[in-house]
Design a protein around this motif. Structure first.
Motif, mmCIF file in Angstrom:
data_model
loop_
_atom_site.group_PDB
_atom_site.id
_atom_site.type_symbol
_atom_site.label_atom_id
_atom_site.label_comp_id
_atom_site.label_asym_id
_atom_site.label_seq_id
_atom_site.Cartn_x
_atom_site.Cartn_y
_atom_site.Cartn_z
ATOM 1 N N LYS A 13 16.196 -4.660 0.520
ATOM 2 C CA LYS A 13 15.353 -4.855 -0.664
ATOM 3 C C LYS A 13 14.064 -4.058 -0.533
ATOM 4 O O LYS A 13 13.600 -3.444 -1.490
ATOM 5 C CB LYS A 13 15.026 -6.337 -0.852
ATOM 6 N N ARG A 14 13.466 -4.092 0.666
ATOM 7 C CA ARG A 14 12.219 -3.369 0.866
ATOM 8 C C ARG A 14 12.431 -1.865 0.748
ATOM 9 O O ARG A 14 11.623 -1.153 0.161
ATOM 10 C CB ARG A 14 11.595 -3.716 2.213
ATOM 11 N N ASP A 15 13.539 -1.366 1.294
ATOM 12 C CA ASP A 15 13.839 0.061 1.176
ATOM 13 C C ASP A 15 14.030 0.459 -0.282
ATOM 14 O O ASP A 15 13.552 1.514 -0.714
ATOM 15 C CB ASP A 15 15.083 0.418 1.986
ATOM 16 N N ASP A 16 14.737 -0.371 -1.042
ATOM 17 C CA ASP A 16 14.918 -0.085 -2.471
ATOM 18 C C ASP A 16 13.577 -0.045 -3.192
ATOM 19 O O ASP A 16 13.313 0.842 -4.005
ATOM 20 C CB ASP A 16 15.823 -1.133 -3.128
ATOM 21 N N TYR A 17 12.716 -1.012 -2.885
ATOM 22 C CA TYR A 17 11.400 -1.072 -3.522
ATOM 23 C C TYR A 17 10.566 0.155 -3.184
ATOM 24 O O TYR A 17 9.947 0.765 -4.060
ATOM 25 C CB TYR A 17 10.672 -2.350 -3.096
ATOM 26 N N VAL A 18 10.562 0.542 -1.920
ATOM 27 C CA VAL A 18 9.774 1.703 -1.484
ATOM 28 C C VAL A 18 10.321 2.979 -2.121
ATOM 29 O O VAL A 18 9.556 3.847 -2.537
ATOM 30 C CB VAL A 18 9.743 1.791 0.057
ATOM 31 N N TYR A 24 8.541 6.821 -8.545
ATOM 32 C CA TYR A 24 7.583 6.606 -9.627
ATOM 33 C C TYR A 24 6.289 7.381 -9.384
ATOM 34 O O TYR A 24 5.757 8.016 -10.294
ATOM 35 C CB TYR A 24 7.281 5.115 -9.788
ATOM 36 N N LEU A 25 5.770 7.323 -8.152
ATOM 37 C CA LEU A 25 4.523 8.038 -7.846
ATOM 38 C C LEU A 25 4.689 9.547 -7.989
ATOM 39 O O LEU A 25 3.827 10.221 -8.547
ATOM 40 C CB LEU A 25 4.049 7.702 -6.437
ATOM 41 N N ARG A 26 5.793 10.072 -7.490
ATOM 42 C CA ARG A 26 6.026 11.516 -7.614
ATOM 43 C C ARG A 26 6.099 11.931 -9.083
ATOM 44 O O ARG A 26 5.499 12.923 -9.483
ATOM 45 C CB ARG A 26 7.312 11.919 -6.903
ATOM 46 N N LYS A 27 6.824 11.168 -9.865
ATOM 47 C CA LYS A 27 6.945 11.468 -11.292
ATOM 48 C C LYS A 27 5.590 11.347 -11.983
ATOM 49 O O LYS A 27 5.211 12.189 -12.801
ATOM 50 C CB LYS A 27 7.955 10.521 -11.944
ATOM 51 N N SER A 28 4.850 10.327 -11.628
ATOM 52 C CA SER A 28 3.530 10.115 -12.226
ATOM 53 C C SER A 28 2.587 11.269 -11.890
ATOM 54 O O SER A 28 1.872 11.771 -12.771
ATOM 55 C CB SER A 28 2.947 8.796 -11.725
ATOM 56 N N PHE A 29 2.572 11.689 -10.627
ATOM 57 C CA PHE A 29 1.708 12.804 -10.236
ATOM 58 C C PHE A 29 2.123 14.099 -10.934
ATOM 59 O O PHE A 29 1.273 14.875 -11.368
ATOM 60 C CB PHE A 29 1.708 13.004 -8.727
ATOM 61 N N ARG A 69 -5.425 13.424 -3.815
ATOM 62 C CA ARG A 69 -5.009 12.027 -3.826
ATOM 63 C C ARG A 69 -3.501 11.853 -3.683
ATOM 64 O O ARG A 69 -3.043 10.915 -3.028
ATOM 65 C CB ARG A 69 -5.479 11.389 -5.132
ATOM 66 N N SER A 70 -2.721 12.743 -4.269
ATOM 67 C CA SER A 70 -1.264 12.559 -4.264
ATOM 68 C C SER A 70 -0.655 12.585 -2.857
ATOM 69 O O SER A 70 0.159 11.705 -2.543
ATOM 70 C CB SER A 70 -0.586 13.566 -5.177
ATOM 71 N N PRO A 71 -1.016 13.509 -1.976
ATOM 72 C CA PRO A 71 -0.428 13.449 -0.623
ATOM 73 C C PRO A 71 -0.834 12.181 0.137
ATOM 74 O O PRO A 71 -0.027 11.628 0.893
ATOM 75 C CB PRO A 71 -0.969 14.692 0.082
ATOM 76 N N GLU A 72 -2.061 11.709 -0.084
ATOM 77 C CA GLU A 72 -2.498 10.491 0.596
ATOM 78 C C GLU A 72 -1.649 9.297 0.173
ATOM 79 O O GLU A 72 -1.210 8.506 1.005
ATOM 80 C CB GLU A 72 -3.964 10.205 0.297
ATOM 81 N N ILE A 77 3.175 5.606 1.279
ATOM 82 C CA ILE A 77 4.548 5.170 1.015
ATOM 83 C C ILE A 77 5.431 5.441 2.231
ATOM 84 O O ILE A 77 6.260 4.607 2.609
ATOM 85 C CB ILE A 77 5.123 5.891 -0.228
ATOM 86 N N LYS A 78 5.244 6.581 2.884
ATOM 87 C CA LYS A 78 6.024 6.888 4.089
ATOM 88 C C LYS A 78 5.735 5.875 5.189
ATOM 89 O O LYS A 78 6.634 5.461 5.919
ATOM 90 C CB LYS A 78 5.708 8.296 4.581
ATOM 91 N N ARG A 79 4.461 5.480 5.310
ATOM 92 C CA ARG A 79 4.103 4.470 6.317
ATOM 93 C C ARG A 79 4.764 3.129 5.991
ATOM 94 O O ARG A 79 5.214 2.418 6.886
ATOM 95 C CB ARG A 79 2.596 4.318 6.412
#
Length: 115
Positions: A13-18, A24-29, A69-72, A77-79
Motif C-alpha cells: 500500500k505504501r509503495d502504491d501511495y508513493v 502526480y508531483l512530476r506531472k504537476s511540475f 524546488r522540484s528536485p528537492e 519522495i525517494k527517501r
C-alpha cells in the motif's frame, strides 16, 4: 504468518501511495513549467517599450524557483520509498489450555460491600 502478510500488505500500500505521489508531483511540475514558459514567451512577444519587463523578471524567478524546488520534492519522495518497515519479531509464545478450577469465581471485594 499473519503478521508477515500484514507487513507485506502495508508495504505494498505504501509503495502504491508513493508511486502515485511521485507521478502526480512530476506531472504537476511539468504542467507548472509549461505554463510558466508559455507566459514568458507571451510576455516577451508583447514587450513593447519594455512594459512587460517586470512580468518577465517575475516569471524568470518563478521558473528558477520551480527548478530548485522540484528536485528537492522528488528526493523527499525517494527517501519515503527507501524507508523500511522493521521485521516482525516474536516476543512470546503462549499455549492456552482449560483452567483446572471449575465453577464461578467471585472476587472478595463483592462480599465487603454489604450486598
Amino acid at each position: 504468518m499473519q503478521a508477515r502478510r500484514l507487513l507485506q500488505r502495508v508495504q505494498m500500500k505504501r509503495d502504491d501511495y508513493v508511486n502515485k505521489k511521485s507521478v502526480y508531483l512530476r506531472k504537476s511540475f511539468d504542467d507548472q513549467m509549461t505554463n510558466l514558459q508559455s507566459r514568458l514567451l507571451q510576455y516577451e512577444q508583447n514587450n513593447i517599450d519594455n512594459k512587460n519587463s517586470a512580468l518577465i523578471n517575475q516569471t524568470y524567478t518563478q521558473i528558477e524557483d520551480l527548478e530548485e524546488r522540484s528536485p528537492e520534492r522528488l528526493d523527499d519522495i525517494k527517501r519515503e520509498r527507501s524507508i523500511q518497515l522493521q521485521p516482525i519479531k516474536r516476543i512470546a509464545q503462549l499455549v492456552l489450555g482449560p483452567a483446572e478450577q471449575t465453577g464461578r469465581v467471585i472476587p472478595d471485594d463483592v462480599f465487603h460491600k454489604g450486598i
